[in-house]
Design an enzyme around this catalytic site. Structure first.
Site, PDB file in Angstrom:
ATOM      1  N   ASP A  21       0.850  -1.194   0.000  1.00 36.65           N
ATOM      2  CA  ASP A  21       0.000   0.000   0.000  1.00 36.65           C
ATOM      3  C   ASP A  21       0.884   1.243   0.000  1.00 36.65           C
ATOM      4  O   ASP A  21       1.888   1.316   0.687  1.00 36.65           O
ATOM      5  CB  ASP A  21      -0.908  -0.016   1.239  1.00 36.65           C
ATOM      6  N   GLY A  58     -15.951   2.195   3.780  1.00 39.40           N
ATOM      7  CA  GLY A  58     -14.683   2.921   3.701  1.00 39.40           C
ATOM      8  C   GLY A  58     -13.893   2.637   2.441  1.00 39.40           C
ATOM      9  O   GLY A  58     -12.690   2.889   2.384  1.00 39.40           O
ATOM     10  N   HIS A  62      -9.996  -5.228  -3.373  1.00 41.83           N
ATOM     11  CA  HIS A  62      -8.661  -5.480  -2.831  1.00 41.83           C
ATOM     12  C   HIS A  62      -8.791  -5.951  -1.400  1.00 41.83           C
ATOM     13  O   HIS A  62      -9.597  -5.425  -0.634  1.00 41.83           O
ATOM     14  CB  HIS A  62      -7.786  -4.225  -2.917  1.00 41.83           C
ATOM     15  N   LEU A  63      -7.963  -6.931  -1.063  1.00 45.59           N
ATOM     16  CA  LEU A  63      -7.908  -7.450   0.298  1.00 45.59           C
ATOM     17  C   LEU A  63      -6.702  -6.812   0.980  1.00 45.59           C
ATOM     18  O   LEU A  63      -5.570  -6.918   0.486  1.00 45.59           O
ATOM     19  CB  LEU A  63      -7.751  -8.974   0.241  1.00 45.59           C
TER      20      LEU A  63
HETATM   21  P1  5GP Z   1      -9.814   1.179   0.439  1.00 42.94           P
HETATM   22  O1  5GP Z   1      -9.974   2.446   1.241  1.00 42.94           O
HETATM   23  O2  5GP Z   1     -10.442   1.314  -0.920  1.00 42.94           O
HETATM   24  O3  5GP Z   1     -10.221  -0.062   1.157  1.00 42.94           O
HETATM   25  O4  5GP Z   1      -8.249   1.011   0.234  1.00 42.94           O
HETATM   26  C1  5GP Z   1      -7.542   1.585  -0.831  1.00 42.94           C
HETATM   27  C2  5GP Z   1      -6.081   1.534  -0.487  1.00 42.94           C
HETATM   28  O5  5GP Z   1      -5.339   1.759  -1.649  1.00 42.94           O
HETATM   29  C3  5GP Z   1      -5.655   2.598   0.539  1.00 42.94           C
HETATM   30  O6  5GP Z   1      -5.084   1.953   1.673  1.00 42.94           O
HETATM   31  C4  5GP Z   1      -4.657   3.457  -0.225  1.00 42.94           C
HETATM   32  O7  5GP Z   1      -3.597   3.876   0.589  1.00 42.94           O
HETATM   33  C5  5GP Z   1      -4.209   2.525  -1.333  1.00 42.94           C
HETATM   34  N1  5GP Z   1      -3.827   3.166  -2.574  1.00 42.94           N
HETATM   35  C6  5GP Z   1      -4.518   4.148  -3.233  1.00 42.94           C
HETATM   36  N2  5GP Z   1      -3.900   4.466  -4.385  1.00 42.94           N
HETATM   37  C7  5GP Z   1      -2.794   3.682  -4.454  1.00 42.94           C
HETATM   38  C8  5GP Z   1      -1.757   3.552  -5.423  1.00 42.94           C
HETATM   39  O8  5GP Z   1      -1.725   4.226  -6.447  1.00 42.94           O
HETATM   40  N3  5GP Z   1      -0.788   2.623  -5.175  1.00 42.94           N
HETATM   41  C9  5GP Z   1      -0.801   1.853  -4.047  1.00 42.94           C
HETATM   42  N4  5GP Z   1       0.201   0.977  -3.903  1.00 42.94           N
HETATM   43  N5  5GP Z   1      -1.768   1.950  -3.107  1.00 42.94           N
HETATM   44  C10 5GP Z   1      -2.744   2.857  -3.313  1.00 42.94           C
END
Ligand code: 5GP
Ligand code: ZN
Length: 114
Positions: free
Chosen positions: A30, A93, A100-101
């Site tokens: 992440d 959230g 994604h997990l």
């Molecule tokens: P969500 O909030 O959708 O469950 O988690 C999305 C995750 O993706 C977040 O923890 C955020 O930090 C991560 N994330 C967002 N954009 C990117 C990216 O461009 N690259 C990576 N490696 N992680 C990302």
């Protein structure tokens, strides 16, 4: 999905620190880690949310989880423990709309989450 950041990571169009990859899934670190270890395990196929995954793809969801467990073992998280999370839509959230997990570990995590 041409405008999906995680599809671009899966296609190697956008860089990420990749921890594991096969034909179906890819795991990467992440960008904004919420714990000392914070990996995201995704299917290469695009599903916006868990709600879009058909029951026939249960095996793919299972592979996300078994991949996360394997990575947790390799990263020496298994004994102390870790957390697997998949957020769905606004109340869950979710901020990136390609499922994604999250694999979180390396510190004591609080429960329940906010
Ligand atoms: P969500 O909030 O959708 O469950 O988690 C999305 C995750 O993706 C977040 O923890 C955020 O930090 C991560 N994330 C967002 N954009 C990117 C990216 O461009 N690259 C990576 N490696 N992680 C990302
Ligand atoms: Zn996508």
């Amino acid at each position: 999905m041409s405008d999906c950041i995680f599809c671009k990571i899966a296609n190697h169009e956008v860089k990420a620190r990749i921890a594991f990859e096969n034909d179906r899934v890819i795991a990467f670190h992440d960008l904004f880690p919420a714990a000392p270890v914070h990996l995201l395990i995704i299917p290469k196929a695009h599903f916006s949310t868990l709600n879009e995954v058909p029951a026939e793809q249960a095996g793919l969801l299972g592979e996300l989880m078994t991949t996360a467990v394997q990575l947790a073992k390799e990263l020496n998280l298994a004994e102390d423990g870790y957390r697997l999370v998949m957020n769905c839509n606004a109340n869950g959230g979710q901020s990136v709309y390609h499922i994604h997990l999250h694999l979180l570990g390396g510190r004591k995590l609080t429960w329940p989450p906010g």
